[in-house]
Write an enzyme that holds these catalytic residues in place. Structure first.
Site, PDB file in Angstrom:
ATOM      1  N   THR A  36       6.037 -44.911 -12.257  1.00 25.39           N
ATOM      2  CA  THR A  36       6.232 -45.313 -13.648  1.00 25.39           C
ATOM      3  C   THR A  36       5.609 -46.706 -13.805  1.00 25.39           C
ATOM      4  OG1 THR A  36       8.283 -46.528 -13.264  1.00 25.39           O
ATOM      5  CG2 THR A  36       8.472 -44.140 -13.639  1.00 25.39           C
ATOM      6  N   ILE A  60      11.735 -37.475  -9.822  1.00 26.78           N
ATOM      7  CA  ILE A  60      12.998 -36.982  -9.248  1.00 26.78           C
ATOM      8  C   ILE A  60      13.789 -36.109 -10.228  1.00 26.78           C
ATOM      9  CG2 ILE A  60      13.289 -38.786  -7.517  1.00 26.78           C
ATOM     10  CD1 ILE A  60      15.430 -40.048  -9.459  1.00 26.78           C
ATOM     11  N   THR A 125      24.447 -50.664  -8.053  1.00 24.42           N
ATOM     12  CA  THR A 125      24.461 -52.048  -8.530  1.00 24.42           C
ATOM     13  C   THR A 125      25.876 -52.532  -8.842  1.00 24.42           C
ATOM     14  OG1 THR A 125      23.887 -53.356 -10.495  1.00 24.42           O
ATOM     15  CG2 THR A 125      23.909 -51.017 -10.803  1.00 24.42           C
ATOM     16  N   ASP A 126      26.068 -53.838  -8.739  1.00 23.81           N
ATOM     17  CA  ASP A 126      27.366 -54.422  -9.120  1.00 23.81           C
ATOM     18  C   ASP A 126      27.611 -54.286 -10.625  1.00 23.81           C
ATOM     19  OD1 ASP A 126      25.465 -56.275  -9.979  1.00 23.81           O
ATOM     20  OD2 ASP A 126      26.492 -58.028  -9.159  1.00 23.81           O
ATOM     21  N   GLU A 127      26.545 -53.999 -11.388  1.00 28.57           N
ATOM     22  CA  GLU A 127      26.702 -53.943 -12.850  1.00 28.57           C
ATOM     23  C   GLU A 127      27.608 -52.791 -13.289  1.00 28.57           C
ATOM     24  OE1 GLU A 127      23.163 -54.788 -15.119  1.00 28.57           O
ATOM     25  OE2 GLU A 127      22.280 -55.872 -13.442  1.00 28.57           O
ATOM     26  N   TYR A 150      21.959 -49.061 -19.059  1.00 26.33           N
ATOM     27  CA  TYR A 150      21.502 -49.040 -17.659  1.00 26.33           C
ATOM     28  C   TYR A 150      22.682 -48.878 -16.709  1.00 26.33           C
ATOM     29  CZ  TYR A 150      20.464 -51.089 -13.085  1.00 26.33           C
ATOM     30  OH  TYR A 150      20.398 -51.318 -11.726  1.00 26.33           O
ATOM     31  N   SER A 153      24.407 -45.544 -16.864  1.00 24.77           N
ATOM     32  CA  SER A 153      23.693 -44.450 -16.188  1.00 24.77           C
ATOM     33  C   SER A 153      23.820 -44.583 -14.670  1.00 24.77           C
ATOM     34  CB  SER A 153      22.220 -44.401 -16.627  1.00 24.77           C
ATOM     35  OG  SER A 153      21.515 -45.527 -16.161  1.00 24.77           O
ATOM     36  N   LYS A 154      23.839 -45.814 -14.153  1.00 24.41           N
ATOM     37  CA  LYS A 154      24.042 -45.992 -12.711  1.00 24.41           C
ATOM     38  C   LYS A 154      25.463 -45.575 -12.323  1.00 24.41           C
ATOM     39  CE  LYS A 154      21.626 -47.553  -9.943  1.00 24.41           C
ATOM     40  NZ  LYS A 154      20.566 -46.938  -9.067  1.00 24.41           N
ATOM     41  N   ASN A 179      22.196 -59.193  -8.078  1.00 32.22           N
ATOM     42  CA  ASN A 179      20.793 -59.377  -8.509  1.00 32.22           C
ATOM     43  C   ASN A 179      19.871 -59.790  -7.359  1.00 32.22           C
ATOM     44  OD1 ASN A 179      22.431 -59.618 -11.032  1.00 32.22           O
ATOM     45  ND2 ASN A 179      20.397 -59.934 -11.911  1.00 32.22           N
ATOM     46  N   ASN A 180      18.785 -59.059  -7.205  1.00 24.63           N
ATOM     47  CA  ASN A 180      17.801 -59.342  -6.154  1.00 24.63           C
ATOM     48  C   ASN A 180      16.664 -60.210  -6.684  1.00 24.63           C
ATOM     49  OD1 ASN A 180      17.508 -56.638  -3.811  1.00 24.63           O
ATOM     50  ND2 ASN A 180      19.289 -57.078  -5.064  1.00 24.63           N
ATOM     51  N   LEU A 190      14.280 -61.680 -14.748  1.00 28.22           N
ATOM     52  CA  LEU A 190      14.376 -63.120 -14.989  1.00 28.22           C
ATOM     53  C   LEU A 190      13.477 -63.970 -14.075  1.00 28.22           C
ATOM     54  CD1 LEU A 190      15.938 -65.447 -16.536  1.00 28.22           C
ATOM     55  CD2 LEU A 190      17.317 -65.598 -14.482  1.00 28.22           C
ATOM     56  N   ARG A 273      20.947 -61.144 -25.587  1.00 33.01           N
ATOM     57  CA  ARG A 273      20.883 -59.704 -25.323  1.00 33.01           C
ATOM     58  C   ARG A 273      22.159 -59.066 -25.853  1.00 33.01           C
ATOM     59  NH1 ARG A 273      20.727 -58.408 -19.019  1.00 33.01           N
ATOM     60  NH2 ARG A 273      18.470 -58.469 -19.254  1.00 33.01           N
TER      61      ARG A 273
HETATM   62  P1  NAD Z   1      12.089 -51.037  -9.876  1.00 37.69           P
HETATM   63  O1  NAD Z   1      12.172 -50.769 -11.340  1.00 37.69           O
HETATM   64  O2  NAD Z   1      11.255 -52.168  -9.382  1.00 37.69           O
HETATM   65  O3  NAD Z   1      11.535 -49.723  -9.135  1.00 37.69           O
HETATM   66  C1  NAD Z   1      11.951 -48.444  -9.461  1.00 37.69           C
HETATM   67  C2  NAD Z   1      11.019 -47.439  -8.785  1.00 37.69           C
HETATM   68  O4  NAD Z   1      11.501 -46.119  -9.111  1.00 37.69           O
HETATM   69  C3  NAD Z   1       9.569 -47.528  -9.283  1.00 37.69           C
HETATM   70  O5  NAD Z   1       8.680 -47.437  -8.185  1.00 37.69           O
HETATM   71  C4  NAD Z   1       9.424 -46.303 -10.180  1.00 37.69           C
HETATM   72  O6  NAD Z   1       8.092 -45.787 -10.206  1.00 37.69           O
HETATM   73  C5  NAD Z   1      10.390 -45.328  -9.519  1.00 37.69           C
HETATM   74  N1  NAD Z   1      10.880 -44.311 -10.469  1.00 37.69           N
HETATM   75  C6  NAD Z   1      11.392 -44.520 -11.712  1.00 37.69           C
HETATM   76  N2  NAD Z   1      11.683 -43.334 -12.298  1.00 37.69           N
HETATM   77  C7  NAD Z   1      11.354 -42.370 -11.393  1.00 37.69           C
HETATM   78  C8  NAD Z   1      11.431 -40.958 -11.398  1.00 37.69           C
HETATM   79  N3  NAD Z   1      11.873 -40.281 -12.471  1.00 37.69           N
HETATM   80  N4  NAD Z   1      11.045 -40.282 -10.300  1.00 37.69           N
HETATM   81  C9  NAD Z   1      10.568 -40.951  -9.215  1.00 37.69           C
HETATM   82  N5  NAD Z   1      10.449 -42.284  -9.154  1.00 37.69           N
HETATM   83  C10 NAD Z   1      10.838 -42.997 -10.227  1.00 37.69           C
HETATM   84  O7  NAD Z   1      13.583 -51.156  -9.386  1.00 37.69           O
HETATM   85  P2  NAD Z   1      14.215 -52.059  -8.231  1.00 37.69           P
HETATM   86  O8  NAD Z   1      14.545 -53.379  -8.789  1.00 37.69           O
HETATM   87  O9  NAD Z   1      13.370 -51.968  -7.011  1.00 37.69           O
HETATM   88  O10 NAD Z   1      15.600 -51.289  -7.995  1.00 37.69           O
HETATM   89  C11 NAD Z   1      15.699 -50.240  -7.052  1.00 37.69           C
HETATM   90  C12 NAD Z   1      17.114 -49.702  -7.041  1.00 37.69           C
HETATM   91  O11 NAD Z   1      18.029 -50.733  -6.720  1.00 37.69           O
HETATM   92  C13 NAD Z   1      17.573 -49.143  -8.399  1.00 37.69           C
HETATM   93  O12 NAD Z   1      18.309 -47.975  -8.153  1.00 37.69           O
HETATM   94  C14 NAD Z   1      18.452 -50.240  -8.972  1.00 37.69           C
HETATM   95  O13 NAD Z   1      19.438 -49.701  -9.822  1.00 37.69           O
HETATM   96  C15 NAD Z   1      19.044 -50.820  -7.707  1.00 37.69           C
HETATM   97  N6  NAD Z   1      19.437 -52.237  -7.799  1.00 37.69           N
HETATM   98  C16 NAD Z   1      18.526 -53.171  -8.223  1.00 37.69           C
HETATM   99  C17 NAD Z   1      18.902 -54.508  -8.272  1.00 37.69           C
HETATM  100  C18 NAD Z   1      17.906 -55.576  -8.699  1.00 37.69           C
HETATM  101  O14 NAD Z   1      18.298 -56.729  -8.828  1.00 37.69           O
HETATM  102  N7  NAD Z   1      16.634 -55.257  -8.914  1.00 37.69           N
HETATM  103  C19 NAD Z   1      20.186 -54.884  -7.885  1.00 37.69           C
HETATM  104  C20 NAD Z   1      21.094 -53.903  -7.449  1.00 37.69           C
HETATM  105  C21 NAD Z   1      20.681 -52.584  -7.407  1.00 37.69           C
HETATM  106  P1  TYD Z   2      17.677 -59.570 -15.451  1.00 38.11           P
HETATM  107  O1  TYD Z   2      16.683 -60.099 -14.470  1.00 38.11           O
HETATM  108  O2  TYD Z   2      17.182 -58.705 -16.562  1.00 38.11           O
HETATM  109  O3  TYD Z   2      18.831 -58.848 -14.613  1.00 38.11           O
HETATM  110  P2  TYD Z   2      20.255 -58.237 -15.105  1.00 38.11           P
HETATM  111  O4  TYD Z   2      20.296 -58.215 -16.583  1.00 38.11           O
HETATM  112  O5  TYD Z   2      20.218 -56.851 -14.522  1.00 38.11           O
HETATM  113  O6  TYD Z   2      21.292 -59.111 -14.501  1.00 38.11           O
HETATM  114  O7  TYD Z   2      18.431 -60.813 -16.124  1.00 38.11           O
HETATM  115  C1  TYD Z   2      19.137 -61.751 -15.330  1.00 38.11           C
HETATM  116  C2  TYD Z   2      19.808 -62.729 -16.276  1.00 38.11           C
HETATM  117  O8  TYD Z   2      18.796 -63.463 -16.971  1.00 38.11           O
HETATM  118  C3  TYD Z   2      20.634 -62.051 -17.362  1.00 38.11           C
HETATM  119  O9  TYD Z   2      21.782 -62.842 -17.633  1.00 38.11           O
HETATM  120  C4  TYD Z   2      19.717 -62.039 -18.579  1.00 38.11           C
HETATM  121  C5  TYD Z   2      18.904 -63.306 -18.399  1.00 38.11           C
HETATM  122  N1  TYD Z   2      17.522 -63.243 -18.941  1.00 38.11           N
HETATM  123  C6  TYD Z   2      17.085 -64.260 -19.814  1.00 38.11           C
HETATM  124  O10 TYD Z   2      17.831 -65.193 -20.175  1.00 38.11           O
HETATM  125  N2  TYD Z   2      15.807 -64.177 -20.291  1.00 38.11           N
HETATM  126  C7  TYD Z   2      14.947 -63.165 -19.945  1.00 38.11           C
HETATM  127  O11 TYD Z   2      13.788 -63.134 -20.438  1.00 38.11           O
HETATM  128  C8  TYD Z   2      15.411 -62.158 -19.035  1.00 38.11           C
HETATM  129  C9  TYD Z   2      14.517 -61.023 -18.624  1.00 38.11           C
HETATM  130  C10 TYD Z   2      16.710 -62.254 -18.544  1.00 38.11           C
END
Ligand code: NAD
Ligand code: TYD
Length: 338
Positions: A36, A60, A125-127, A150, A153-154, A179-180, A190, A273
């Site tokens: 995607t 998927i 996720t913790d969310e 989001y 759905s998780k 958050n990673n 962010l 937001r």
């Molecule tokens: P990301 O958006 O960077 O990557 C998502 C990947 O999934 C992409 O490669 C995309 O192509 C693929 N994808 C999306 N829809 C798909 C589909 N229908 N079929 C196959 N592939 C598909 O996400 P991320 O930040 O790497 O997060 C990965 C996982 O970790 C997610 O499940 C997210 O909920 C979870 N998570 C993320 C964070 C964070 O801070 N980023 C924190 C906690 C948990």
């Molecule tokens: P984000 O990276 O979208 O993660 P999540 O919403 O899943 O925690 O956002 C992290 C925090 O930063 C969240 O409190 C929203 C805030 N934020 C901004 O203030 N400005 C921005 O442009 C974005 C993307 C996030």
């Protein structure tokens, strides 16, 4: 050789996980990803030549396509990262979130059971726990109270994974991480967004009063925890993962401005937001006590390394900012920035 199927391996966390597996383990690694807007094979250039690694493009939520992959690849283990992952996009339109995160997870569970997968780790996720006030942390028994499409759905996917364990005796495990940040994160979240805007001298859009708190963890620490859960976790269990690094958004943004050497005049407070969760914080006692995992990277050190990575990889950033991303960016911020 044990075969591990990674879904979402072209995304931020999944690509770093694949790199970790190829470097430190002897698994055959199959990356299943739909590519995607968030999935980019350029994030895996360094492992492309590794004979242990292969890529298969599939959605998927497409049961037939997933069946074909499982029938031919016959994975022993599944680590499920694939998801629509950005809260702001889910506010604009939740359809893809329900399709991928809920339906897609069930399709994977069904295929995994049919093909006798031994163990399925669901990366969540913790969310899903919702929002905290000024005190307290999320533990694995905190109520599930998602607030955004989001996180809802998780949470739906978490319940399906739990049900596969309880109903079918299928060996599933769930991780819930905070958050990673780190290399290869798509520049709509962010930290990478603010780094790139600061480098480019653009405005930094801070939502609301900028006092929302996130509990940051370096992606490599998260992935080491997921690997530990894959190899040693107890079936049916949930493990929280966190970095012990709670920061207000404004603190993060100011630290980025300082690391980049840009002026705080770039900060713009923009409309909040909708439904913005105030605070997340993780209690990761269980994974520490049961599996001996702890985060190893301090936030300031990890953030400085991440700023450096983005500076050195501006061409990666340019290429991932596809037309689709730019269109989204305009919709999201078009009327919020001057
Ligand atoms: P990301 O958006 O960077 O990557 C998502 C990947 O999934 C992409 O490669 C995309 O192509 C693929 N994808 C999306 N829809 C798909 C589909 N229908 N079929 C196959 N592939 C598909 O996400 P991320 O930040 O790497 O997060 C990965 C996982 O970790 C997610 O499940 C997210 O909920 C979870 N998570 C993320 C964070 C964070 O801070 N980023 C924190 C906690 C948990
Ligand atoms: P984000 O990276 O979208 O993660 P999540 O919403 O899943 O925690 O956002 C992290 C925090 O930063 C969240 O409190 C929203 C805030 N934020 C901004 O203030 N400005 C921005 O442009 C974005 C993307 C996030």
């Amino acid at each position: 050789m044990t075969k591990v199927l990674i879904t979402g391996g072209a995304g931020f966390i999944g690509s770093n996980f694949i790199r970790l597996l190829c470097r430190e383990r002897d698994y055959a690694v199959l990356n299943l990803d739909a590519l995607t807007y968030a999935g980019n094979l350029e994030s895996l250039k360094d492992v492309e030549g590794d004979p242990k690694y292969s890529f298969l493009r599939a959605d998927i939520a497409d049961a037939e396509a997933v069946e074909e992959v499982f029938a031919s690849a016959k994975p022993d283990l599944v680590v499920h990262f694939a998801a629509e992952s950005h809260v702001d996009r889910s506010v604009l339109d939740a359809t893809a979130f329900v399709r991928t995160n809920v339906l897609g997870t069930q399709v994977l569970l069904d295929a995994s059971r049919r093909h006798a997968v031994r163990r399925f780790v669901h990366v969540s996720t913790d969310e899903v726990y919702g929002s905290l006030g000024a005190e307290g942390k999320f533990s694995e028994v905190s109520p599930i109270r998602p607030n955004s499409p989001y996180s809802a759905s998780k949470a739906g996917s978490d319940f399906l994974v739990r049900a596969a364990f309880h109903t079918h005796g299928f060996e599933t495990l769930i991780t819930r991480c905070s958050n990673n940040y780190g290399p290869y994160q798509f520049p709509e979240k962010l930290i990478p967004l603010m780094i790139l805007n600061a480098i480019e001298g653009k405005e930094l859009p801070v939502y609301g009063d900028g006092r929302n708190v996130r509990d940051w963890i370096h992606v490599e620490d998260h992935n080491r925890a997921v690997l530990r859960v894959l190899e040693e976790g107890r079936p049916g269990e949930v493990y929280n993962i966190g970095g012990n690094s709670e920061r207000e958004n404004l603190e993060v943004v100011n630290a980025i401005l300082e690391a980049v050497g840009a002026s705080s005049d770039l900060i713009r407070f923009v409309k909040d937001r909708p439904g913005h969760d105030r605070r997340y914080a993780i209690d990761a006692t269980k994974i520490r006590e049961e599996l001996g995992w702890e985060p190893s990277r301090g936030f300031e050190e990890g953030l400085a390394a991440t700023v450096e990575w983005y500076r050195e990889n501006l061409s990666w950033c340019e290429r991932v900012r596809s037309g689709a991303y730019r269109e989204y960016y305009d919709r999201q911020y078009g009327d919020r920035l001057s």
